[in-house]
Design a protein around this motif. Structure first.
Motif, short mmCIF file in Angstrom:
data_model
loop_
_atom_site.label_atom_id
_atom_site.label_comp_id
_atom_site.label_asym_id
_atom_site.label_seq_id
_atom_site.Cartn_x
_atom_site.Cartn_y
_atom_site.Cartn_z
N ALA A 299 0.69 12.45 1.93
CA ALA A 299 -0.32 12.18 0.90
C ALA A 299 -1.06 13.46 0.53
O ALA A 299 -1.28 13.75 -0.65
N THR B 152 1.55 3.61 -3.33
CA THR B 152 0.84 4.90 -3.28
C THR B 152 1.81 6.05 -3.50
O THR B 152 1.50 7.01 -4.22
N LEU C 261 -6.75 9.30 -8.25
CA LEU C 261 -6.57 7.92 -7.78
C LEU C 261 -7.81 7.50 -7.00
O LEU C 261 -8.32 8.28 -6.18
N LEU D 249 -8.46 4.23 -4.70
CA LEU D 249 -7.70 3.07 -4.23
C LEU D 249 -8.33 2.44 -3.01
O LEU D 249 -8.80 3.16 -2.10
N SER E 55 0.81 -1.23 0.00
CA SER E 55 0.00 0.00 0.00
C SER E 55 0.84 1.27 0.00
O SER E 55 0.66 2.15 -0.84
N SER E 56 1.75 1.36 0.97
CA SER E 56 2.46 2.61 1.14
C SER E 56 3.39 2.87 -0.05
O SER E 56 3.36 3.94 -0.67
N LEU F 76 1.26 8.83 -6.34
CA LEU F 76 0.91 10.23 -6.00
C LEU F 76 1.64 11.28 -6.84
O LEU F 76 1.01 12.22 -7.33
#
Ligand SMILES: C[S@@+](CC[C@H](N)C(=O)[O-])C[C@H]1O[C@@H](n2cnc3c(N)ncnc32)[C@H](O)[C@@H]1O
Length: 289
Positions: free
Chosen positions: A177, A139, A149, A151, A135-136, A143
């Motif tokens: 983020a 992402t 996005l 998600l 995930s991290s 970004l």
């Protein structure tokens, strides 16, 4: 959880593929150790593409983690072109076979491999039920592309991304983020919407790109500085600056403390808004590097 099946050939041609039938045709069970939790709730599948901002450019949509193609099928209905990345070679082969017509006519590209290692193509939006193990990392590859996005994340991760300053979920993930866009949790998805069910609830997050309402000269220093200060979230900003020069890269943290105003120095990281971080990072850049 599935919608009634169409009863005429015309209706069948228009109807989305049934997610349970896709799993049957693929002939394999999702393996949680490989982040394989397939979405089987038609209503959730129908809503996900609709969360894209109204003016989103859907000429080339990227999907990370195609699985058995339930979401791919929905994306092909709203996009001119779709590129789907899938690490599991059995699933990549199944996607090529199931969507042979779309592969043939150039509307679908199946990229087999690890989404963290492949060169991702240019894309205009990304809609994915992500493998939660990456995930991290994925992402923060997506970004900076500056496109919308939508998600799916584990609930806690998605809530931290969208959190506002002053809440217990707010942290480095929220500031980093939100540096790239407006981040919103648009739906909570129960475990039962997936097969096999994951251990925790999920959320769908929308990121609508925008420029931040502050300026930073050096983006990578800003993000390192935020990261550094959140490693000391229980300390005041004053002590945070002093204790984390090895992370932020400041050569003279004391000069930053001397230049900053007392009200900021007394705060804790969790109470600093993104624009307050940006102002402090600019000051730190000028006085302490
Ligand atoms: C949560 S499932 C989603 C599948 C499908 N999109 C759906 O919604 O039913 C995530 C998928 O990502 C794949 N995957 C796991 N790690 C990956 C990686 N590093 N790169 C690309 N795909 C990956 C898994 O094999 C799995 O098919």
């Amino acid at each position: 959880m599935t919608e009634p099946q169409p009863d005429t050939p015309e209706a069948a041609a228009r109807a989305p593929r049934d997610p349970d039938r896709l799993i049957e045709r693929a002939g394999l069970r999702g393996d949680p150790n490989q982040d394989q939790h397939f979405l089987v709730d038609d209503r959730v599948l129908a809503r996900i593409p609709e969360y894209l901002p109204e003016d989103a450019d859907t000429s080339h949509v990227l999907e990370v983690g195609g699985g058995t193609g339930a979401l791919t099928d929905r994306l092909l209905r709203i996009a001119d072109r779709v590129t789907v990345v899938e690490r599991d070679s059995r699933l990549a082969a199944f996607l090529r076979e199931e969507f042979a017509a779309e592969v043939e006519n150039g509307r679908l590209t199946v990229l087999e491999g690890d989404a963290l290692e492949l060169d991702l193509p240019e894309f205009t939006a990304c809609v994915s039920n992500l493998p939660y193990g990456i995930s991290s990392e994925i992402t923060f590859r997506l970004l900076p592309r500056g496109v919308p996005l939508v998600l799916m994340f584990q609930k806690e991760f998605g809530e931290r991304m969208a959190a506002e300053s002053g809440t217990s979920e707010y942290g480095r993930l929220s500031v980093s983020a939100q540096h790239y866009g407006d981040v919103e949790v648009v739906e909570t998805v129960p475990k039962g919407a997936f097969s096999p069910a994951p251990a925790v609830e999920s959320v769908v997050v929308r990121v609508t790109p925008r420029d931040p309402d502050y300026e930073v000269d050096d983006e990578s220093f800003f993000l390192d500085f935020v990261k550094a200060l959140f490693t000391q979230r229980r300390k005041t900003i004053r002590n945070g600056i002093r204790n984390t020069a090895h992370i932020s890269g400041l050569s003279d943290p004391e000069a930053v403390v001397d230049a900053a105003d007392e009200a900021t120095l007394r705060k804790r990281a969790g109470k600093m808004s993104p624009s307050e971080f940006a102002a402090l990072a600019t000051l730190a850049d000028e006085h302490g590097r």
